[in-house]
Enzyme design. Structure first.
Site, PDB file in Angstrom:
ATOM      1  N   LYS A   6       0.566  -1.677   0.438  1.00 36.19           N
ATOM      2  CA  LYS A   6       0.185  -0.108   0.193  1.00 36.19           C
ATOM      3  C   LYS A   6       1.113   1.068   0.441  1.00 36.19           C
ATOM      4  CE  LYS A   6      -4.193  -2.297   1.425  1.00 36.19           C
ATOM      5  NZ  LYS A   6      -3.778  -3.338   1.949  1.00 36.19           N
TER       6      LYS A   6
HETATM    7  C1  LIG Z   1      -4.810  -4.823   1.448  1.00 33.34           C
HETATM    8  C2  LIG Z   1      -3.206  -6.379   1.331  1.00 33.34           C
HETATM    9  C3  LIG Z   1      -4.206  -6.890   0.467  1.00 33.34           C
HETATM   10  C4  LIG Z   1      -5.162  -7.341  -0.287  1.00 33.34           C
HETATM   11  O1  LIG Z   1      -5.301  -6.607  -2.042  1.00 33.34           O
HETATM   12  P1  LIG Z   1      -7.121  -5.254  -2.330  1.00 33.34           P
HETATM   13  O2  LIG Z   1      -5.836  -4.267  -3.061  1.00 33.34           O
HETATM   14  O3  LIG Z   1      -7.526  -4.477  -1.052  1.00 33.34           O
HETATM   15  O4  LIG Z   1      -6.967  -6.440  -3.183  1.00 33.34           O
HETATM   16  C5  LIG Z   1      -3.127  -8.193   0.884  1.00 33.34           C
HETATM   17  N1  LIG Z   1      -2.146  -8.367   1.774  1.00 33.34           N
HETATM   18  C6  LIG Z   1      -1.997  -7.148   2.325  1.00 33.34           C
HETATM   19  C7  LIG Z   1      -0.757  -7.556   3.247  1.00 33.34           C
HETATM   20  C8  LIG Z   1      -2.503  -6.269   2.376  1.00 33.34           C
HETATM   21  O5  LIG Z   1      -2.144  -5.073   3.263  1.00 33.34           O
END
Ligand SMILES: *Cc1c(COP(=O)(O)O)cnc(C)c1O
Length: 463
Positions: free
Chosen positions: A112
């Protein structure tokens, strides 16, 4: 470049307003009116370029004239300056035809950071120019909140408030939210669950007087600018494995469908992607939907991969919009039915379209743990539970002959207890943040109550 809503009745916006608005006024999600494409020669020319330069070339057609070229280059440089690996998104080989894309070298150790760091810089430049300030409020089960705080700390056009459920995030996640000392950062530990936090956030957005008084803005995963930032690493990894002269498949640990949807956009832009494999944990609404055509909400079962514990994959609506040939009224009716009954079934034609791009699989808790253990023994790579789900599902997918790239979405040190349970090893934090446990925490505990929250936010931004 204009952006339109998946439900067809919100005003069209340019990139800047789409980014600052987040959710469309008709309840839909913004998508580009047309998807720009890159030619094979333009894609080939990205080989051996630094990540930042690829980012510029991939995102530029989407931002229109929101930023000048030099401002945009500057934004990208600043966004990624704090990463702990010079390649930003390095590839590691797991097996002959299977690669891991490590997306966890950012400041909060999860993918993210790629999007959040970029939109932090974009918000700052854009708001300064408009002479505006905004109040960003987010609700988090852990990763989004820490990434948002890290991205917006110290930026003077923004105050950032993050609501997290008191006692229900990991210690690393909590410390990442409570140790930044900048005055514009406010970590709020709410007496309640993640759903309570998310519901209070929705209440704030629906309280229009409050919303206008504090210039409320949202940066959750439905913000188009976040999706856009994630398109870049599909290009950077695919070209280093031979695209556009070879097709590449990707497996993506999925919750809200934001990350994998970015892969779909890369494909639509002309990148030679073969399969996009959705990997879910036991909360497998998407896997069930791809298997039997029923998109049906269940109850969330807490798992060792908490960032994928979701009931509704918000960004899936963007894929449905294309599958319905961009018929906003049809998507609005479908989503209305889903929100009243918790279930919709997709026609064979729609399923056929979705299956041209996506396949799916899911991993049980036991399979996740044994994958962490086995991959460590075979390769020396220690996976976080989310990434292990991706690797497990990728291995089940024998349909595609193309090289497979699995996205590693978080660093193992962010989820130390599950990793230790699986492997017997306690994953250490990277050296650059090894003092996390010594830093002073600053947090406000608050009851699960809308007026208490609104009063606190107003008081903090006035001072
Ligand atoms: C947010 C997240 C996901 C999922 O990603 P999406 O874009 O919501 O499908 C998977 N793994 C981790 C570690 C995350 O922080």
């Amino acid at each position: 470049m204009h952006y339109i809503s998946t439900r067809g009745s919100a005003p069209h916006l340019n990139f800047e307003d789409t980014m600052l608005t987040g959710l469309a006024k008709d309840g839909g999600l913004y998508v580009p009116e047309t998807i720009p494409t890159l030619s094979p020669d333009e894609i080939r020319a990205m080989r051996a370029l630094p990540y930042e330069e690829i980012a510029f070339r991939v995102m530029k057609p989407f931002i229109g004239d929101t930023f000048s070229d030099s401002d945009f280059q500057d934004i990208i440089e600043k966004a990624y300056a704090g990463f702990g690996h010079s390649a930003l998104a390095p590839l590691v080989q797991l097996e002959q035809n299977h690669f891991l894309l490590e997306l966890f070298h950012g400041p909060t150790l999860a993918f993210k950071d790629f999007a959040m760091q970029l939109i932090g810089q974009m918000f700052q430049v854009s708001l300064k120019r408009r002479g505006e300030r905004v109040t960003i409020v987010g609700a988090t089960s852990g990763d989004t909140g820490s990434a948002a705080i890290e991205a917006f700390r110290g930026l003077d056009a923004v105050d950032v408030f993050i609501l997290f459920p008191d006692g229900r995030v990991s210690e690393v996640q909590r410390r990442q939210m409570t140790t930044p000392s900048e005055a514009n950062v406010h970590a709020l530990a709410v007496e309640g669950t993640f759903d309570d936090c998310q519901n209070r956030l929705k209440d704030m957005f629906n309280d229009f007087a409050f919303r206008d008084a504090v210039q409320l803005a949202g940066v959750n995963s439905i913000n188009w600018a976040r999706v856009l930032a994630q398109v870049v690493y599909y290009f950077s990894s695919a070209v280093s494995l031979g695209a556009p002269d070879r097709s590449i498949s990707f497996t993506v640990p999925t919750g809200n469908f934001g990350d994998i949807f970015a892969g779909y956009i890369a494909k639509r832009m002309g990148l030679s992607i073969d399969k996009l494999v959705i990997a879910t944990n036991q909360n497998d609404i998407l896997h069930r939907c791809l298997t039997n055509g029923a998109y049906e909400q269940g109850t969330v079962l807490p798992s060792i991969s908490p960032s994928m514990d979701i009931q509704i994959s918000s960004n899936f609506e963007r894929a449905l919009f294309d599958a319905y040939e961009r018929d906003g009224a049809a998507v609005a009716a479908l989503m209305e039915e889903f929100s009243t009954t918790g279930r919709v079934s997709l026609s064979q034609g729609i399923m056929k379209t979705l299956k041209q791009h996506f396949t799916s699989g899911s991993a049980s808790e036991a399979a996740t743990l044994s994958t962490i253990k086995r991959i460590y023994a075979e390769t020396g790579e220690l996976l976080c539970p989310h990434s292990a789900i991706g690797v497990y599902v990728a291995e089940q997918n024998t349909e595609s002959q193309s090289p497979m790239v699995t996205l590693a979405t978080a660093h193992p040190a962010k989820f130390p207890s599950a990793v230790e349970q699986a492997s017997g090893l306690h994953p250490p934090l990277p050296a650059r943040m090894s003092d996390l446990y010594d830093r002073t925490e600053r947090v406000t505990r608050i009851e699960n109550d809308l007026s208490a929250l609104e009063a606190l936010i107003k008081e903090r931004i006035a001072s």
